[in-house]
Write an enzyme that holds these catalytic residues in place. Structure first.
Site, mmCIF file in Angstrom:
data_model
loop_
_atom_site.group_PDB
_atom_site.id
_atom_site.type_symbol
_atom_site.label_atom_id
_atom_site.label_comp_id
_atom_site.label_asym_id
_atom_site.label_seq_id
_atom_site.Cartn_x
_atom_site.Cartn_y
_atom_site.Cartn_z
ATOM 1 N N GLY A 123 0.785 -1.505 -0.074
ATOM 2 C CA GLY A 123 -0.121 0.043 -0.089
ATOM 3 C C GLY A 123 1.011 1.124 -0.044
ATOM 4 O O GLY A 123 0.502 2.132 -0.844
ATOM 5 N N SER A 127 -7.495 6.385 2.272
ATOM 6 C CA SER A 127 -6.021 6.053 2.267
ATOM 7 C C SER A 127 -6.046 5.380 0.981
ATOM 8 O O SER A 127 -6.154 4.300 0.643
ATOM 9 C CB SER A 127 -5.604 5.041 3.323
ATOM 10 O OG SER A 127 -5.623 5.706 4.549
ATOM 11 N N THR A 128 -5.519 6.146 0.108
ATOM 12 C CA THR A 128 -5.336 5.517 -1.466
ATOM 13 C C THR A 128 -4.332 4.549 -1.542
ATOM 14 O O THR A 128 -4.555 3.701 -2.358
ATOM 15 C CB THR A 128 -5.079 6.709 -2.200
ATOM 16 O OG1 THR A 128 -3.935 7.277 -1.865
ATOM 17 C CG2 THR A 128 -5.877 8.033 -2.279
ATOM 18 N N CYS A 129 -3.206 4.502 -0.560
ATOM 19 C CA CYS A 129 -2.442 3.520 -0.793
ATOM 20 C C CYS A 129 -2.969 2.301 -0.365
ATOM 21 O O CYS A 129 -2.617 1.003 -0.822
ATOM 22 C CB CYS A 129 -1.141 3.725 0.248
ATOM 23 S SG CYS A 129 -1.496 4.035 1.850
ATOM 24 N N PHE A 130 -3.991 2.271 0.291
ATOM 25 C CA PHE A 130 -4.923 0.888 0.530
ATOM 26 C C PHE A 130 -6.196 0.604 -0.027
ATOM 27 O O PHE A 130 -6.897 -0.041 0.314
ATOM 28 C CB PHE A 130 -5.153 0.771 2.172
ATOM 29 C CG PHE A 130 -3.589 0.321 2.873
ATOM 30 C CD1 PHE A 130 -3.109 -0.899 2.805
ATOM 31 C CD2 PHE A 130 -3.161 1.532 3.527
ATOM 32 C CE1 PHE A 130 -1.707 -0.986 3.549
ATOM 33 C CE2 PHE A 130 -1.837 1.201 4.563
ATOM 34 C CZ PHE A 130 -1.219 0.151 4.101
#
Length: 1071
Positions: free
Chosen positions: A732, A1037-1040
């Site tokens: 992520g 949370s764009t990474c996840f």
């Protein structure tokens, strides 16, 4: 005593024998002395006689008294007889010249019959002697002509002298003796001339003609050829042939020695056009064609001439054909057959490989025979002669059966299925098709094969032969191939009518007939396939050189619905050739046919990809099951590999994306980059400062090996205070890092990339060189982009179509046209360039040069499109080149190094063969996700819930209902971007989104959030609130790919807060 007697007897006999020998030797010496004396006396006598004769000849010609040019013909005859008696070419060269001048002078005297040299032909006693004398004199003239070089001034005068002799005594038109009452003698005199020409021909007259005039004819300018030479040729070329009643032997000699002189017919037509009527009046062109139509005789002539001179003969025949319409129409079959034979013979010399044993030929290309470089100067004239073969005039005659065909018309406007609008299209497809199909009052009704015409009919055989001729011309005259194709496509109605003709062939027409031909190795099948091949080569060339306005709006040659039908036929034909195993073992003509049909198909497909003209799913093969194809690929079946290599578009896009992902997965397994029960992949750890994300990422990642870049990379962020940020990277954080890097490098403000005018799509900035190490930066960007595609991470980076084509390597194709791609860079610039193409006046009035002026950071910089281009004006002749050079400069030359560096980095991660199965728009979808609307049901099915949320939770039900019924498609795209950083869904659906789409119930703000606890989960599950969250916004949370959603009490609050959050873009926070 007995022995002594015998000894004296033997001695006596020996002495007697010796005496006889001595007497015989003495007699021999005496006889030899007499013979020697006789020989010497004879030699001295002969020398004395020769001196006397030569002195007499000199005295005869040396007198300069007034009226010396009025010597009697008899005196000239006698002195000529004496000179010829002692004639030696080396010693008597000047005397012979004086004799010729004297004879010619005698022919110019007015009203003096006794002075005219030719008058002796009327004397009963001297006729035969005169004929023999003039034959000898004229042959000596021929001998001298062999040795003389017209380039030298002194020799050129002698050439004129000897040619004048030949002209004067092989044609009666200048004989003054035949004027008035003497006209009755003309038939007899003509017969004498024919007798003289027959004698000269037997001695090798035509070989002399080939040597002498050819040196003049090889000049590229016809004015350089001596007029007298051409007059002589035009007067006496045909005389022996006519006199011999067009015998095969003389026709053969004429073709070999005269008609093979480079461009001789062009020179005759230019300088002495009235003399060309001699050839026409005797119908020689027809006789040449009929003579050569016999295969053995044609082969014999070609073998004698070999390659280059056979081409010269071909050029002269084509030129004559262009001037004899009636003969050409009546003898089309023989004319076409002769040219095919001659071109096929020349083709034997054309070498496919460059080696030390080949030579360059300006028309034929690499040539296995030693090239006569003296002929190279005449090649421009020869090319002009050959151009008549594909000129409009001859095409109309040869293709008269096809061009006379009237295309059926359907008064009802054809209705096509509605076409989806492509983002690349600048105009709505509905309006485009409406305008295109309503342009004329009727639409041609030739959209599908109908059949009904017998392939063995005379008409079909004739058209097939003509197609074989032009196809052979294309494969033989390799260096002027584009000229030939341009000539064949000049008539707008030829190709559609040829397609209509093809549609009528066979019982059912179209595909079935040609597939049957592939399996039949008959001459008839080869000719039918040659017709198809010629149609494909010409049509491909035409569509390649036409711009979008000419194809879609003006619809030159082909209507759009015809292109749909043709592309369907080609698609099926190529598919059958591959799937039935024909291509696997194809050689020679079959392989050439495949490449020809495939090339035309791909030009249409790429045109459709840029701007749609075909219906949805038009290119797919319904009879091809992807599962079967994948199984065969796993087994390394050749036909499956060829299908993927040549026509991947027949496979649905989704299946190709699956295939791509499988290729990536297989490589990861091979490189040990996949977690297994027995081993873990190597992990690369990097530390990135948020304030210097691009710099740190560049420094740490550019040093990694190719395999390390493809492997697992873990990122740890450091904040501005130098403290490690909380969070564990399980892909992520790296996803966020990758997205942020790509967001920064593709920001136009950085000037690594620019946006196109209009649709604002990205391409490398021409002024990016202001950055230090800019090429290394582009290579790094290529690696990052490749890594995103490799890992299946979609990034919202819209590239310009022309740049995607370069990423795919399409710009290396011979059919690639920079002008076609130019609208994707600058539509206004494209319109301006195409307006130059359509400018009717003198383009030089616009004051353009072959250069491009550009404002670079406040300075005007002049880029030359060709060396010295700023001094070369744009004219009507070079304006097409200017347009292509300008387009090529803007899209390729200006950004060549940047593009090459980015592609190098991209291909270090993504193998070129992996993405060749995608078109430019499909590659964009691979990078940025699907451009289709978001499938909410698919998203709901693959969503993971945390913090007490579940699929039946009222907040979740409200959320899906708001997305489905209250949000517009644009707002749904904004919602997806808010959570995942990309507004487009994954190509294969949300099942392939990594990490999976997640929704978590949160009670506090992000800075107070410590994760899920048992209490928070229970409160979320039972909708128990610590306090009303109405004042807080949703975050992500764009990474996840995680949406953090407070447990709102009302649907209206959820709708209001969510709409505000996605519009203000408050996500992108680290969990």
């Amino acid at each position: 005593m007995f022995s002594a007697s015998q000894s004296s007897k033997a001695q006596f006999l020996d002495k007697a024998r010796q005496a006889r020998e001595e007497r015989r030797e003495l007699k021999e010496r005496e006889r030899a002395a007499v013979q020697l004396q006789a020989l010497v006396r004879r030699f001295l006598c002969r020398c004395r006689l020769q001196r006397e004769i030569r002195r007499e000849v000199e005295d005869f010609f040396g007198t300069n008294e007034c009226g010396s040019n009025k010597r009697s013909a008899l005196s000239v005859f006698r002195i000529a007889r004496k000179l010829l008696f002692v004639f030696n070419p080396k010693e008597d060269k000047e005397r012979f010249e004086k004799l010729c001048r004297c004879i010619l002078n005698s022919m110019d005297v007015e009203n003096e019959p006794k002075v005219w040299y030719v008058s002796l032909a009327l004397s009963k006693d001297l006729t035969l002697l005169w004929i023999k004398q003039i034959k000898d004199i004229l042959w000596f003239c021929c001998e001298f002509l062999k040795q003389l070089k017209p380039d030298i001034l002194q020799d050129s005068r002698l050439v004129n002298l000897h040619l004048t002799m030949l002209v004067t005594f092989t044609d009666t038109s200048t004989w003054k003796i035949l004027r008035g009452k003497g006209e009755t003698l003309r038939p007899a005199m003509n017969h004498i001339c024919a007798n003289i020409m027959g004698h000269l021909n037997q001695k090798g007259f035509y070989s002399v003609l080939q040597v002498s005039p050819s040196s003049a004819q090889t000049s590229p300018s016809p004015a350089c050829a001596p007029l007298l030479t051409l007059k002589f040729l035009s007067l006496c070329l045909c005389s022996p042939v006519v006199a011999a009643q067009f015998s095969d032997n003389l026709l053969r000699s004429f073709l070999i020695h005269v008609m093979s002189v480079p461009a001789i017919m062009t020179h005759l037509a230019t300088l002495t056009p009235e003399r060309l009527a001699v050839i026409e009046s005797h119908d020689l062109f027809r006789k040449f064609i009929l003579f050569l139509s016999r295969e053995s005789q044609c082969r014999d002539v070609c073998v004698c001439l070999e390659g280059s001179h056979t081409l010269c003969l071909l050029g002269n025949l084509v030129f004559l054909g262009s001037m004899n319409d009636q003969v050409l129409e009546e003898e089309t079959a023989h004319f076409v057959g002769v040219l095919i034979q001659m071109l096929s013979y020349c083709q034997k010399y054309v070498s496919q490989k460059k080696s030390n044993l080949t030579h360059w030929h300006p028309v034929l290309g690499w040539f296995s025979q030693t090239v006569d470089y003296g002929l190279n100067e005449s090649m421009p004239l020869l090319t002009k002669q050959l151009q008549h073969l594909w000129g409009v005039h001859m095409i109309r005659i040869l293709f008269s059966d096809v061009l006379s065909k009237k295309l059926l018309e359907n008064q009802e406007i054809a209705q096509l299925p509605a076409q989806p609008t492509s983002p690349q299209n600048s105009l709505p497809m509905k309006n485009l098709f409406k305008r295109a199909f309503q342009k004329s009052a009727s639409v041609r009704n030739i959209l599908k094969p109908v059949g009904g015409k017998r392939v063995d009919s005379a008409e079909v055989q004739k058209v097939c032969s003509i197609c074989v001729l032009y196809q052979t011309t294309l494969t033989t005259l390799t260096q002027i191939r584009l000229q030939i194709l341009t000539g064949l496509t000049y008539l707008d109605d030829l190709l559609p009518k040829l397609w209509a003709f093809i549609c009528e062939l066979g019982p059912q027409g179209g595909l079935k007939l040609f597939l049957e031909c592939l399996n039949n190795d008959t001459e008839e099948s080869k000719r039918l396939l040659a017709m198809l091949m010629l149609f494909c080569d010409c049509s491909r060339h035409l569509i390649t050189i036409l711009d979008d306005i000419e194809v879609y709006e003006e619809q030159i040659s082909f209507k759009l619905e015809e292109l749909v039908t043709i592309s369907s036929f080609l698609n099926s034909f190529v598919f059958k050739m591959i799937w039935d195993g024909i291509v696997e073992n194809a050689r020679g003509e079959t392989l050439e046919l495949f490449h020809s049909v495939h090339g035309w198909l791909m030009v249409l497909y790429e045109r459709d990809c840029r701007r749609r003209f075909a219906p949805e799913d038009h290119w797919l093969r319904k009879d091809l099951k992807p599962s079967v194809l994948f199984q065969e690929l796993d087994k390394d079946k050749k036909r499956a590999q060829l299908l993927l290599q040549y026509i991947p578009h027949v496979i649905p896009h989704k299946n190709r994306v699956l295939l791509f992902r499988n290729m990536v997965t297989k490589e990861k397994e091979k490189l040990g980059l996949v977690e297994t029960s027995s081993a873990s992949p190597h992990v690369t750890h990097i530390t990135i400062r948020r304030s210097r994300m691009l710099e740190d990422g560049y420094e740490q990642l550019r040093q990694l090996s190719q395999n390390a870049m493809k492997g697992v990379i873990r990122v740890k962020f450091v904040n501005d205070l130098g403290v490690d940020e909380a969070g564990i990277d399980q892909d992520g954080v790296f996803k966020e890092f990758l997205e942020e890097i790509i967001k920064k490098v593709f920001d136009p403000a950085l000037n690594l990339f620019k946006t196109t005018s209009g649709d604002e799509r990205l391409y490398p900035s021409p002024t990016s060189y202001i950055h230090e190490n800019y090429l290394q930066l582009f290579e790094f960007v290529g690696k990052m982009l490749g890594k995103a595609v490799y890992e299946g991470i979609v990034v919202d980076v819209p590239f310009a179509s022309f740049f995607l084509s370069q990423l795919l390597g399409h710009h290396h194709s011979v059919f690639y046209s920079s002008v076609d791609e130019l609208p994707s860079l600058d539509s206004e610039f494209y319109k301006n360039l195409t307006s130059i193409k359509r400018y009717d006046g003198d383009i030089s009035d616009l004051g353009l040069t072959l250069s491009y002026d550009e404002d670079v950071m406040g300075q005007l910089v002049c880029h030359e499109l060709v060396p010295g281009g700023k001094t070369i004006p744009v004219t009507n002749e070079n304006k097409i080149s200017y347009i292509h050079l300008m387009a090529h400069f803007r899209m390729h030359i200006q950004i060549k190094s940047q593009t090459a560096a980015l592609i190098s980095g991209f291909r270090s991660i993504i193998k070129p063969e992996w993405i060749r199965m995608f078109s430019a728009p499909e590659l964009q979808r691979l990078i940025s996700g699907d451009n289709a609307e978001i499938d909410l049901e698919d998203l709901k099915k693959h969503t993971v819930y945390y913090g007490g949320f579940h699929g039946s939770h009222r907040v979740i039900i409200w959320l899906w209902d708001i997305l489905a019924n209250d949000f517009s498609p644009e707002e749904r795209a904004m919602f997806l971007k808010f959570v995942t950083s990309c507004s487009r869904p994954p190509l294969l659906g949300f099942a392939y989104l990594k990490p999976p789409f997640s929704i978590r119930c949160v009670e506090v703000s992000d800075d107070q959030d410590t994760g899920d606890t048992l209490g928070s989960v229970l409160r979320g599950f039972f909708t128990i609130r610590k306090k009303e969250p109405g004042g807080r916004l949703p975050t992500s949370s764009t990474c996840f790919n995680l949406l953090k959603l407070p447990n709102y009490s009302k649907k209206s609050i959820l709708r209001e807060k969510l709409r505000y959050a996605i519009s203000m873009n408050t996500g992108f926070e680290l969990s």
